[in-house]
Design an enzyme around this catalytic site. Structure first.
Site, PDB file in Angstrom:
ATOM      1  N   ASP A 137       1.146 -27.421 -27.492  1.00  0.00           N
ATOM      2  CA  ASP A 137       2.316 -26.563 -27.381  1.00  0.00           C
ATOM      3  C   ASP A 137       3.493 -27.369 -26.839  1.00  0.00           C
ATOM      4  O   ASP A 137       3.315 -28.332 -26.080  1.00  0.00           O
ATOM      5  CB  ASP A 137       2.045 -25.405 -26.422  1.00  0.00           C
ATOM      6  CG  ASP A 137       1.026 -24.419 -26.967  1.00  0.00           C
ATOM      7  OD1 ASP A 137       0.784 -24.433 -28.191  1.00  0.00           O
ATOM      8  OD2 ASP A 137       0.461 -23.648 -26.171  1.00  0.00           O
ATOM      9  N   ARG A 138       4.675 -26.926 -27.186  1.00  0.00           N
ATOM     10  CA  ARG A 138       5.894 -27.617 -26.754  1.00  0.00           C
ATOM     11  C   ARG A 138       5.962 -27.760 -25.232  1.00  0.00           C
ATOM     12  O   ARG A 138       6.340 -28.812 -24.706  1.00  0.00           O
ATOM     13  CB  ARG A 138       7.120 -26.855 -27.262  1.00  0.00           C
ATOM     14  CG  ARG A 138       8.460 -27.454 -26.839  1.00  0.00           C
ATOM     15  CD  ARG A 138       9.607 -26.635 -27.402  1.00  0.00           C
ATOM     16  NE  ARG A 138      10.892 -27.183 -26.998  1.00  0.00           N
ATOM     17  CZ  ARG A 138      12.064 -26.673 -27.361  1.00  0.00           C
ATOM     18  NH1 ARG A 138      12.104 -25.597 -28.124  1.00  0.00           N
ATOM     19  NH2 ARG A 138      13.191 -27.228 -26.946  1.00  0.00           N
TER      20      ARG A 138
END
Length: 298
Positions: free
Chosen positions: A127-128
């Site tokens: 995930d970012r």
């Protein structure tokens, strides 16, 4: 490409097309495999006939190129490299690839920093807002080898997460099926649902403080937002999680100086594509993660 997920297959062929648009044409049934409707996680097989509708790429007057500073940051973040692959300690806040309004991500920055590289592809994703270890293949053979080991659960990932409340020592695993869904605004999220995919995460308590616990989370399966949702469903969401943590808990964490999602891909164990020797790597916490732990320890 046999065995590759359809969404990854399409992204490689429709470079420049927003990821949201790719998912939309799949969801609407405009992408077909052997004349049948498919899902983004359908795996393509040798001999498949894939129909893709006409897709117009958004025009840009001048393409955005990652600057020298971000290229230097990403180059410095490489913790392992040889002729077959490299492993990057991804900073929080940087996506693994561009799309959905982002001009570039980790893989685009690496390609810009290494114009001589003929092949650079992500082996898996983070995930970012999650920091930590990400594998990148430098050869197609290495990509196939590592992704097959991921499918066969021969790659071991260990995350460290600061969660709200005191995690019960008796809860050593969470086995709950996960289903992806879309919010009214188009944002994709995940929830526990009997119609979801089997999902298993193993947990171990590392430390506790007033109101928080540090746990090691080892996902056996690799679903989107798996650790985040499995933590939340136990009543112990990850600190700083703006998707799965309630507003009051989020506000309390921010008041203590928290500024990031407290999830870090700490360790990675995998077989090397050549020689099949085992490699184990660890990535330290970043400054923001360490500052929160230090504040809790006072």
């Amino acid at each position: 490409m046999a065995g590759q997920r359809l969404d990854n297959f399409l992204m490689a062929r429709l470079r420049g097309v927003p990821k949201s648009k790719i998912y939309r044409i799949v969801r609407k049934g405009e992408v077909r495999i052997n004349k049948g409707r498919v899902r983004p996680d359908t795996r393509v097989q040798a001999g498949d006939l894939v129909r893709i509708p006409p897709v117009v790429k958004p025009e840009r007057s001048t393409p955005t190129v990652p600057g020298d500073r971000v290229q230097a940051v990403m180059q410095h973040a490489v913790v392992f490299e040889d002729d077959h692959m490299l492993v990057v300690d991804k900073p929080a806040g940087i996506a693994v690839h561009g799309g959905s309004g982002l001009d570039f991500g980790l893989i685009e920055v690496l390609r810009a920093a290494r114009p001589e590289a003929r092949f650079l592809e992500l082996v898996h994703r983070l995930d970012r807002d999650t920091s930590g270890l990400v594998m990148v293949a430098k050869k197609r053979s290495a990509l196939r080898f590592l992704q097959e080991d991921l499918r066969q659960r021969r790659v071991y990932k260990h995350y460290h997460a600061l969660v709200s409340g005191h995690w019960p020592v008796s809860v050593s695993e969470v086995n709950a099926p996960l289903l992806r869904y879309e919010m009214p605004n188009g944002e994709r999220r995940v929830r526990v649902d009997v119609d979801g995919k089997p999902s298993l995460t193993r947990y171990r308590v590392l430390d506790t403080w007033q109101g928080y616990s540090l746990v090691e989370a080892s996902p056996v399966t690799g679903r989107t937002h798996q650790i985040r949702v499995h933590c939340a469903v136990t009543g112990h969401p990850i600190a700083g999680d703006d998707k799965y943590m309630d507003v009051a808990s989020q506000r309390a964490f921010r008041s203590q100086g928290g500024s990031r999602l407290m999830l870090h891909a700490r360790a990675l164990e995998f077989r090397h594509p050549e020689g099949e020797r085992w490699v184990r790597l660890e990535a330290p916490y970043d400054t923001a993660f360490n500052q929160v732990l230090a504040a809790l320890s006072r």
